[in-house]
Design an enzyme around this catalytic site. Structure first.
Site, PDB file in Angstrom:
ATOM      1  N   SER A 147       0.818  -1.199   0.000  1.00 26.57           N
ATOM      2  CA  SER A 147       0.000   0.000   0.000  1.00 26.57           C
ATOM      3  C   SER A 147       0.862   1.263   0.000  1.00 26.57           C
ATOM      4  O   SER A 147       1.782   1.398  -0.798  1.00 26.57           O
ATOM      5  CB  SER A 147      -0.949  -0.049   1.202  1.00 26.57           C
ATOM      6  OG  SER A 147      -1.978   0.893   1.080  1.00 26.57           O
ATOM      7  N   ASP A 345      -8.084  -6.475  -5.376  1.00 29.67           N
ATOM      8  CA  ASP A 345      -7.863  -5.200  -4.685  1.00 29.67           C
ATOM      9  C   ASP A 345      -8.568  -4.088  -5.437  1.00 29.67           C
ATOM     10  O   ASP A 345      -8.535  -4.041  -6.669  1.00 29.67           O
ATOM     11  CB  ASP A 345      -6.358  -4.910  -4.611  1.00 29.67           C
ATOM     12  CG  ASP A 345      -6.030  -3.693  -3.760  1.00 29.67           C
ATOM     13  OD1 ASP A 345      -6.920  -3.224  -3.019  1.00 29.67           O
ATOM     14  OD2 ASP A 345      -4.888  -3.233  -3.815  1.00 29.67           O
ATOM     15  N   HIS A 405      -6.001  -6.609  -1.293  1.00 29.26           N
ATOM     16  CA  HIS A 405      -4.939  -5.667  -0.980  1.00 29.26           C
ATOM     17  C   HIS A 405      -3.850  -6.293  -0.115  1.00 29.26           C
ATOM     18  O   HIS A 405      -2.667  -6.043  -0.309  1.00 29.26           O
ATOM     19  CB  HIS A 405      -5.568  -4.475  -0.246  1.00 29.26           C
ATOM     20  CG  HIS A 405      -4.683  -3.287  -0.103  1.00 29.26           C
ATOM     21  ND1 HIS A 405      -4.205  -2.571  -1.186  1.00 29.26           N
ATOM     22  CD2 HIS A 405      -4.202  -2.660   1.006  1.00 29.26           C
ATOM     23  CE1 HIS A 405      -3.470  -1.562  -0.747  1.00 29.26           C
ATOM     24  NE2 HIS A 405      -3.441  -1.601   0.574  1.00 29.26           N
TER      25      HIS A 405
END
Length: 426
Positions: A147, A345, A405
């Protein structure tokens, strides 16, 4: 509530064949960064690489989330994790930037403002780490990230490359891996609508609303109004949630928890706070209870995650800025760069990742783009495809199927295999 057996915790050795250590580094006056190292669970850790894991946010805790939810030796119930990365590498978790997790600052003025400041702080920590842990100076050192951690990892990797060349940090830097990373925020936001529409999670009206909100983000970015762009990004997240009945930004096939969704909306849906939906619900009791007691070095006035919101606010003017140019610098310098992304994601969708990759000035891009990818079998489902990948020169891309994610949480075995491939163990 976590089901923590305190008696068990008191006598449980974290993993049978290895050891661990941790501590603080004062990276600046009033800025204190916490790190936690697990030596590889092997007969000789020197035969395996060292991996530093950087969490997202900014404000997400590596020592908390990455450790206990994703790749550390134990899960949140303090049970052994079968897919722990400690089986294949020594793993260094760092609560970065300062103010994240157990890291803290003496005042808000000491918080970081941008990734350049983040990288400068990390250079201080890594310099002290390798000077004290001299046994790791010659071991291949990789930075893995997730991220917003990927955006920070890019800046850190470039600073580290220069530091190693100057001789100010002694380490064998072998490469950086960017997982579902916030490298080009606008490319992610502009593809939310098309991705959700293609998966039947938006209708025509919803697509129109999301596209309109995303264009407002784009306008702010193009005008150089980055704090406004961050605010508009938050609004766009809310528009997405309202038009999808609360799609889970981290895995579109997993239903969002209504209570957590409301909490996120109240927090303006910031990425670090979205990430902390799980953090604060399932980790706070653990990190501020038995883990804090075990570590024995956390100051009394420091609460795990207590400055997370301030960390994000301090970085809000840098949040929507791209770092694609840094990736180009890394590739030109010969640094091994890996991109990996989860199929499911949304927050950093694969479509957006592919867009910024196509913008690279790297001289190998044309050849890379013309290559066919190679299928990888799912380690947990014989005969099923678990991922695709391709690599050319010092750049690689992994498309991880059936993962959102947090790839190690969703597809632990495949994530572990990817780690071994990136670190040249297979």
């Amino acid at each position: 509530m976590l089901n923590i057996n305190i008696k068990k915790f008191g006598i449980y050795k974290y993993y049978s064949n290895g050891k661990e250590t941790w501590g603080y580094v004062d990276v600046r006056e009033g800025a204190h960064m916490f790190w936690w190292l697990y030596y590889a669970d092997s007969s000789s850790f020197k035969d395996l690489p060292l991996v530093m894991w950087l969490q997202g946010g900014p404000g997400g805790s590596s020592c908390g989330f990455g450790n206990f939810e994703e790749i550390g030796p134990l899960d949140t119930d303090l049970e052994p994790r079968k897919t722990s990365w400690v089986s294949s590498a020594s793993v260094l978790f760092v609560d970065n930037p300062v103010g994240t997790g157990y890291s803290y600052t003496d005042s808000e003025e000491a918080l970081t403002k941008d990734v350049a400041m983040v990288a400068a702080d990390m250079m201080v920590l890594l310099r002290e780490f390798f000077n004290k842990q001299t046994e790791f100076q010659s071991i291949p050192f990789y930075i893995f990230s997730e991220s917003y951690g990927g955006k920070m990892a890019a800046a850190i990797s470039l600073a580290l490359t220069k530091a190693v060349q100057k001789g100010s940090i002694k380490c064998n830097f072998a490469g950086v891996a960017l997982g579902d990373s916030w490298i080009s925020p606008l490319d992610s936001v502009l593809t939310w609508g098309p991705y959700l529409y293609s998966t039947s999670l938006l209708d025509d009206y919803g697509l129109m609303e999301v596209t309109r909100a995303a264009k407002a983000v784009q306008e702010a970015v193009e005008q150089g109004q980055y704090e406004k762009a961050t605010e508009q990004w938050s609004i766009t997240e809310n528009v997405v949630e309202q038009n999808t009945n609360g799609v889970n930004f981290y895995n579109i096939l997993t239903q969002q928890d209504d209570e957590l969704m409301k909490s996120s909306l109240n927090d303006n849906g910031y990425l670090c706070k979205t990430e902390q939906r799980t953090l604060y619900r399932s980790l706070s009791q653990l990190m501020n209870g038995p883990i804090r007691k075990k570590l024995g070095v956390i100051p009394k006035n420091v609460t795990w995650g207590g400055q997370a919101e301030e960390v994000f606010e301090s970085m809000s003017g840098d949040f929507m800025k791209p770092v694609v140019d840094i990736i180009d610098e890394l590739l030109a310098a010969g640094v091994n760069v890996t991109v990996y992304n989860g199929q499911l994601d949304l927050i950093v969708d694969t479509i957006g990742q592919e867009l910024w990759v196509k913008k690279l000035n790297w001289d190998g891009l044309k050849k890379f783009s013309q290559m066919k990818w190679t299928a990888l079998e799912d380690p947990e489902s014989a005969g099923q495809t678990g991922a695709f990948y391709k690599t050319y020169k010092n750049f690689a891309f992994y498309w991880i199927l059936k993962a959102g994610h947090m790839i190690p949480s969703d597809q632990g075995q495949m994530a572990l295999r990817m780690l071994k491939m990136v670190t040249l163990q297979e």
